[in-house]
Design an enzyme around this catalytic site. Structure first.
Site, PDB file in Angstrom:
ATOM      1  N   GLU A  45      18.104  -2.952  28.178  1.00 45.04           N
ATOM      2  CA  GLU A  45      19.010  -2.159  27.359  1.00 45.04           C
ATOM      3  C   GLU A  45      19.047  -0.590  26.304  1.00 45.04           C
ATOM      4  OE1 GLU A  45      21.062  -5.217  25.457  1.00 45.04           O
ATOM      5  OE2 GLU A  45      21.534  -4.150  23.115  1.00 45.04           O
ATOM      6  N   HIS A  47      18.212 -11.943  35.400  1.00 48.59           N
ATOM      7  CA  HIS A  47      16.786 -12.432  35.635  1.00 48.59           C
ATOM      8  C   HIS A  47      16.591 -13.566  35.833  1.00 48.59           C
ATOM      9  CE1 HIS A  47      14.755  -9.572  32.433  1.00 48.59           C
ATOM     10  NE2 HIS A  47      15.056  -8.731  34.081  1.00 48.59           N
TER      11      HIS A  47
END
Ligand code: F3S
Length: 293
Positions: free
Chosen positions: A125, A41
Protein backbone atom coordinates in the site's frame (compact mmCIF):
# COMPACT_ATOMS: atom_id res chain seq x y z
CA UNK A 1 -16.37 -23.56 29.11
CA UNK A 2 -17.43 -20.41 27.28
CA UNK A 3 -16.29 -19.40 23.81
CA UNK A 4 -16.57 -15.78 22.75
CA UNK A 5 -15.91 -14.68 19.19
CA UNK A 6 -14.80 -11.09 18.61
CA UNK A 7 -17.47 -8.99 16.93
CA UNK A 8 -15.00 -7.65 14.38
CA UNK A 9 -13.19 -10.93 13.67
CA UNK A 10 -12.48 -11.56 10.00
CA UNK A 11 -12.79 -9.62 6.75
CA UNK A 12 -12.89 -5.84 6.86
CA UNK A 13 -15.01 -3.95 4.32
CA UNK A 14 -12.15 -3.47 1.81
CA UNK A 15 -10.96 -7.08 1.90
CA UNK A 16 -14.51 -8.43 1.63
CA UNK A 17 -15.11 -6.24 -1.42
CA UNK A 18 -11.83 -7.31 -3.09
CA UNK A 19 -12.50 -11.02 -2.52
CA UNK A 20 -16.06 -10.71 -3.83
CA UNK A 21 -14.81 -8.94 -6.95
CA UNK A 22 -12.23 -11.69 -7.50
CA UNK A 23 -14.81 -14.49 -7.22
CA UNK A 24 -17.27 -12.61 -9.48
CA UNK A 25 -14.55 -11.99 -12.06
CA UNK A 26 -13.54 -15.67 -11.98
CA UNK A 27 -17.18 -16.64 -12.55
CA UNK A 28 -17.78 -14.20 -15.42
CA UNK A 29 -14.48 -14.31 -17.36
CA UNK A 30 -13.70 -16.53 -20.29
CA UNK A 31 -10.11 -15.26 -20.53
CA UNK A 32 -7.29 -15.75 -17.99
CA UNK A 33 -7.64 -13.81 -14.72
CA UNK A 34 -4.69 -12.64 -12.62
CA UNK A 35 -4.15 -10.83 -9.35
CA UNK A 36 -0.98 -8.82 -8.74
CA UNK A 37 0.23 -10.68 -5.68
CA UNK A 38 -2.21 -12.78 -3.60
CA UNK A 39 -5.61 -11.06 -3.32
CA UNK A 40 -5.37 -11.41 0.47
CA UNK A 41 -2.90 -12.96 2.89
CA UNK A 42 -4.91 -16.13 3.30
CA UNK A 43 -3.67 -19.34 1.64
CA UNK A 44 -7.13 -21.01 1.70
CA UNK A 45 -8.81 -18.19 -0.21
CA UNK A 46 -5.90 -17.88 -2.66
CA UNK A 47 -5.99 -21.66 -3.33
CA UNK A 48 -9.78 -21.58 -3.87
CA UNK A 49 -9.43 -18.74 -6.36
CA UNK A 50 -6.69 -20.63 -8.15
CA UNK A 51 -9.01 -23.63 -8.48
CA UNK A 52 -11.44 -21.24 -10.17
CA UNK A 53 -8.79 -20.01 -12.60
CA UNK A 54 -7.46 -16.89 -10.84
CA UNK A 55 -3.67 -16.89 -10.77
CA UNK A 56 -1.61 -14.70 -8.44
CA UNK A 57 1.47 -13.31 -10.19
CA UNK A 58 4.31 -11.30 -8.68
CA UNK A 59 5.36 -9.58 -11.90
CA UNK A 60 2.71 -8.17 -14.27
CA UNK A 61 5.18 -7.99 -17.18
CA UNK A 62 4.57 -11.63 -18.05
CA UNK A 63 0.80 -11.13 -18.56
CA UNK A 64 -0.03 -11.12 -22.27
CA UNK A 65 -3.86 -11.17 -22.26
CA UNK A 66 -6.89 -11.35 -19.98
CA UNK A 67 -8.02 -9.56 -16.83
CA UNK A 68 -5.90 -8.21 -14.01
CA UNK A 69 -7.44 -7.62 -10.58
CA UNK A 70 -5.84 -4.89 -8.47
CA UNK A 71 -5.99 -5.97 -4.84
CA UNK A 72 -7.19 -3.87 -1.90
CA UNK A 73 -3.71 -2.34 -1.22
CA UNK A 74 -3.76 -0.64 -4.63
CA UNK A 75 -0.76 -0.37 -6.96
CA UNK A 76 1.69 2.26 -8.20
CA UNK A 77 0.13 4.38 -10.99
CA UNK A 78 2.93 3.30 -13.35
CA UNK A 79 1.72 -0.29 -13.05
CA UNK A 80 -1.84 0.73 -14.01
CA UNK A 81 -0.50 2.73 -16.97
CA UNK A 82 1.59 -0.25 -18.16
CA UNK A 83 -1.39 -2.62 -17.93
CA UNK A 84 -3.61 -0.17 -19.82
CA UNK A 85 -0.96 0.27 -22.51
CA UNK A 86 -0.98 -3.48 -23.13
CA UNK A 87 -4.75 -3.49 -23.52
CA UNK A 88 -5.43 -5.67 -20.47
CA UNK A 89 -8.78 -5.48 -18.73
CA UNK A 90 -8.40 -4.06 -15.22
CA UNK A 91 -10.71 -4.76 -12.27
CA UNK A 92 -9.79 -2.26 -9.59
CA UNK A 93 -10.41 -3.80 -6.15
CA UNK A 94 -8.40 -1.12 -4.35
CA UNK A 95 -10.13 -0.41 -1.04
CA UNK A 96 -12.02 2.91 -1.34
CA UNK A 97 -10.23 4.13 1.82
CA UNK A 98 -6.87 3.44 0.15
CA UNK A 99 -8.05 5.24 -3.00
CA UNK A 100 -8.92 8.22 -0.78
CA UNK A 101 -5.37 8.18 0.63
CA UNK A 102 -3.94 8.03 -2.92
CA UNK A 103 -6.02 11.07 -3.92
CA UNK A 104 -4.84 12.91 -0.81
CA UNK A 105 -1.21 12.15 -1.69
CA UNK A 106 -1.72 13.49 -5.23
CA UNK A 107 -3.44 16.62 -3.87
CA UNK A 108 -0.55 17.36 -1.50
CA UNK A 109 1.95 16.77 -4.31
CA UNK A 110 -0.02 19.15 -6.57
CA UNK A 111 0.09 21.79 -3.81
CA UNK A 112 3.86 21.65 -4.24
CA UNK A 113 4.49 20.05 -0.86
CA UNK A 114 6.94 17.35 0.03
CA UNK A 115 4.71 14.41 0.99
CA UNK A 116 5.57 12.39 4.09
CA UNK A 117 3.96 8.94 4.28
CA UNK A 118 3.88 7.40 7.74
CA UNK A 119 3.99 3.63 7.28
CA UNK A 120 6.01 0.49 6.55
CA UNK A 121 8.40 1.22 3.66
CA UNK A 122 7.95 -2.13 1.88
CA UNK A 123 4.23 -2.56 2.41
CA UNK A 124 2.48 -2.72 -1.01
CA UNK A 125 0.00 0.00 0.00
CA UNK A 126 2.85 2.37 0.89
CA UNK A 127 4.82 1.53 -2.27
CA UNK A 128 1.68 2.39 -4.29
CA UNK A 129 0.99 5.58 -2.28
CA UNK A 130 4.51 6.82 -2.97
CA UNK A 131 3.69 6.66 -6.67
CA UNK A 132 0.98 9.29 -6.11
CA UNK A 133 3.02 11.37 -3.67
CA UNK A 134 5.72 12.52 -6.10
CA UNK A 135 9.47 11.95 -6.44
CA UNK A 136 10.54 13.97 -3.39
CA UNK A 137 8.13 12.15 -1.04
CA UNK A 138 9.57 10.17 1.87
CA UNK A 139 8.36 7.29 3.98
CA UNK A 140 8.59 7.67 7.73
CA UNK A 141 8.72 4.51 9.78
CA UNK A 142 10.71 5.25 12.90
CA UNK A 143 13.97 6.60 11.54
CA UNK A 144 14.53 10.35 10.97
CA UNK A 145 13.91 11.46 7.38
CA UNK A 146 15.01 14.64 5.53
CA UNK A 147 12.15 17.16 5.72
CA UNK A 148 11.51 20.34 3.74
CA UNK A 149 9.83 23.40 5.33
CA UNK A 150 6.55 22.88 3.41
CA UNK A 151 5.15 19.38 3.82
CA UNK A 152 2.01 17.28 3.57
CA UNK A 153 1.55 14.32 5.89
CA UNK A 154 -0.63 11.23 5.58
CA UNK A 155 -0.31 7.59 6.51
CA UNK A 156 -0.75 4.01 5.48
CA UNK A 157 -4.37 3.22 6.34
CA UNK A 158 -3.41 0.67 9.01
CA UNK A 159 -0.94 2.64 11.17
CA UNK A 160 -1.96 3.23 14.77
CA UNK A 161 -3.16 6.65 15.90
CA UNK A 162 -0.27 6.72 18.40
CA UNK A 163 2.35 6.20 15.67
CA UNK A 164 0.76 8.89 13.51
CA UNK A 165 0.73 11.41 16.36
CA UNK A 166 4.36 10.56 17.23
CA UNK A 167 5.34 11.21 13.61
CA UNK A 168 3.46 14.52 13.52
CA UNK A 169 5.19 15.70 16.68
CA UNK A 170 8.57 14.87 15.13
CA UNK A 171 7.81 16.82 11.92
CA UNK A 172 6.09 19.69 13.69
CA UNK A 173 9.39 20.90 15.08
CA UNK A 174 11.09 20.98 11.68
CA UNK A 175 8.49 22.06 9.09
CA UNK A 176 6.91 25.53 9.00
CA UNK A 177 3.88 24.78 6.81
CA UNK A 178 2.10 21.45 7.28
CA UNK A 179 -1.05 20.09 5.63
CA UNK A 180 -2.25 16.90 7.33
CA UNK A 181 -4.62 14.29 5.95
CA UNK A 182 -5.89 11.71 8.39
CA UNK A 183 -6.01 8.58 6.21
CA UNK A 184 -6.13 6.02 9.04
CA UNK A 185 -8.84 3.41 8.58
CA UNK A 186 -10.47 2.75 11.92
CA UNK A 187 -11.38 -0.88 11.06
CA UNK A 188 -7.91 -1.93 12.24
CA UNK A 189 -8.02 0.17 15.40
CA UNK A 190 -11.46 -1.13 16.35
CA UNK A 191 -10.41 -4.74 15.80
CA UNK A 192 -7.23 -4.30 17.84
CA UNK A 193 -8.99 -2.56 20.73
CA UNK A 194 -11.72 -5.18 20.78
CA UNK A 195 -9.17 -8.02 20.71
CA UNK A 196 -7.35 -6.60 23.74
CA UNK A 197 -10.63 -6.27 25.66
CA UNK A 198 -11.59 -9.83 24.76
CA UNK A 199 -8.13 -11.11 25.79
CA UNK A 200 -8.52 -9.42 29.19
CA UNK A 201 -11.72 -11.35 29.94
CA UNK A 202 -10.51 -14.69 28.46
CA UNK A 203 -8.20 -17.41 29.80
CA UNK A 204 -6.90 -18.44 26.38
CA UNK A 205 -6.92 -16.56 23.07
CA UNK A 206 -7.07 -18.18 19.64
CA UNK A 207 -6.05 -15.92 16.76
CA UNK A 208 -7.13 -17.16 13.33
CA UNK A 209 -5.41 -16.07 10.13
CA UNK A 210 -2.66 -16.53 7.57
CA UNK A 211 0.88 -16.68 8.93
CA UNK A 212 1.92 -14.10 6.32
CA UNK A 213 -0.80 -11.68 7.44
CA UNK A 214 0.78 -8.78 9.34
CA UNK A 215 -2.49 -7.63 10.92
CA UNK A 216 -3.19 -11.17 12.20
CA UNK A 217 0.28 -11.38 13.78
CA UNK A 218 -0.33 -8.00 15.38
CA UNK A 219 -3.52 -9.30 17.02
CA UNK A 220 -1.57 -12.21 18.53
CA UNK A 221 1.08 -9.78 19.82
CA UNK A 222 -1.60 -7.66 21.50
CA UNK A 223 -3.14 -10.71 23.21
CA UNK A 224 0.27 -11.68 24.55
CA UNK A 225 0.83 -8.10 25.65
CA UNK A 226 -2.17 -8.36 28.00
CA UNK A 227 -0.56 -11.51 29.40
CA UNK A 228 -2.87 -14.18 28.01
CA UNK A 229 -1.77 -17.56 26.59
CA UNK A 230 -2.26 -17.07 22.85
CA UNK A 231 -2.25 -19.55 19.97
CA UNK A 232 -2.24 -18.61 16.30
CA UNK A 233 -3.81 -20.98 13.78
CA UNK A 234 -4.52 -20.84 10.07
CA UNK A 235 -7.17 -23.56 10.20
CA UNK A 236 -9.06 -25.70 12.72
CA UNK A 237 -6.70 -28.63 11.98
CA UNK A 238 -3.95 -27.01 14.07
CA UNK A 239 -6.00 -26.80 17.28
CA UNK A 240 -4.96 -29.02 20.21
CA UNK A 241 -7.13 -30.05 23.18
CA UNK A 242 -4.27 -29.42 25.64
CA UNK A 243 -4.38 -25.68 24.92
CA UNK A 244 -7.77 -25.40 26.64
CA UNK A 245 -7.02 -27.42 29.78
CA UNK A 246 -8.29 -25.54 32.84
CA UNK A 247 -9.68 -22.64 30.80
CA UNK A 248 -13.14 -21.31 31.68
CA UNK A 249 -13.32 -18.93 28.78
CA UNK A 250 -11.74 -18.97 25.29
CA UNK A 251 -11.63 -15.84 23.16
CA UNK A 252 -11.46 -16.14 19.37
CA UNK A 253 -10.39 -13.34 17.07
CA UNK A 254 -9.26 -13.23 13.44
CA UNK A 255 -7.32 -10.96 11.10
CA UNK A 256 -8.84 -8.87 8.32
CA UNK A 257 -8.00 -11.52 5.72
CA UNK A 258 -9.65 -14.47 7.49
CA UNK A 259 -12.94 -15.73 6.01
CA UNK A 260 -15.87 -16.13 8.42
CA UNK A 261 -16.19 -19.77 7.32
CA UNK A 262 -12.69 -20.47 8.70
CA UNK A 263 -13.58 -18.81 12.02
CA UNK A 264 -16.76 -20.91 12.22
CA UNK A 265 -14.81 -24.13 11.63
CA UNK A 266 -12.31 -23.12 14.33
CA UNK A 267 -15.10 -22.47 16.86
CA UNK A 268 -16.78 -25.76 15.96
CA UNK A 269 -13.51 -27.64 16.48
CA UNK A 270 -12.86 -25.93 19.85
CA UNK A 271 -16.33 -27.06 20.94
CA UNK A 272 -15.53 -30.62 19.86
CA UNK A 273 -12.15 -30.66 21.60
CA UNK A 274 -13.58 -29.26 24.84
CA UNK A 275 -16.99 -30.95 24.76
CA UNK A 276 -18.63 -27.53 24.85
CA UNK A 277 -22.23 -27.20 23.68
CA UNK A 278 -23.28 -24.37 21.40
CA UNK A 279 -26.36 -23.67 23.51
CA UNK A 280 -25.20 -20.66 25.50
CA UNK A 281 -27.07 -17.54 24.41
CA UNK A 282 -24.11 -15.18 24.78
CA UNK A 283 -21.88 -17.41 22.71
CA UNK A 284 -24.45 -17.84 20.01
CA UNK A 285 -25.05 -14.12 19.81
CA UNK A 286 -21.39 -13.24 19.31
CA UNK A 287 -20.96 -16.09 16.82
CA UNK A 288 -23.99 -15.07 14.75
CA UNK A 289 -22.66 -11.55 14.37
CA UNK A 290 -20.04 -12.88 11.93
CA UNK A 291 -20.93 -11.85 8.39
CA UNK A 292 -21.23 -14.48 5.66
CA UNK A 293 -18.59 -14.59 2.96
FE1 F3S B 1 -9.74 -0.92 3.58
FE2 F3S B 1 -9.48 -0.45 6.12
FE3 F3S B 1 -9.68 -2.90 5.27
S1 F3S B 1 -8.36 0.53 4.49
S2 F3S B 1 -8.76 -2.88 3.25
S3 F3S B 1 -11.27 -1.32 5.15
S4 F3S B 1 -8.37 -2.20 6.93
Amino acid sequence: MKIEVAKYAGFCFGVKRAVQLAFETARDSRNPVYTLGPIIHNPEVVAELERRGVKAVADPRGIRAGTVIIRSHGVHPDVIAALQKRGLRIIDATCPFVTKAQRAAAELRDEGRQVIIVGEPHHPEVVALKGYAGPDSVIFNDQPVPIKPRIGVLSQTTVSEDDFVTALLAFGKRATDIHIFNTICNATQIRQRETMELAKRSDVMIVVGGRNSANTSRLAELCKKVGKPTRSVETERELRAAWFKGACKVGVTAGASTPAATVRRVVKRIRELTNTNAGDRERRRSFDRLPNH
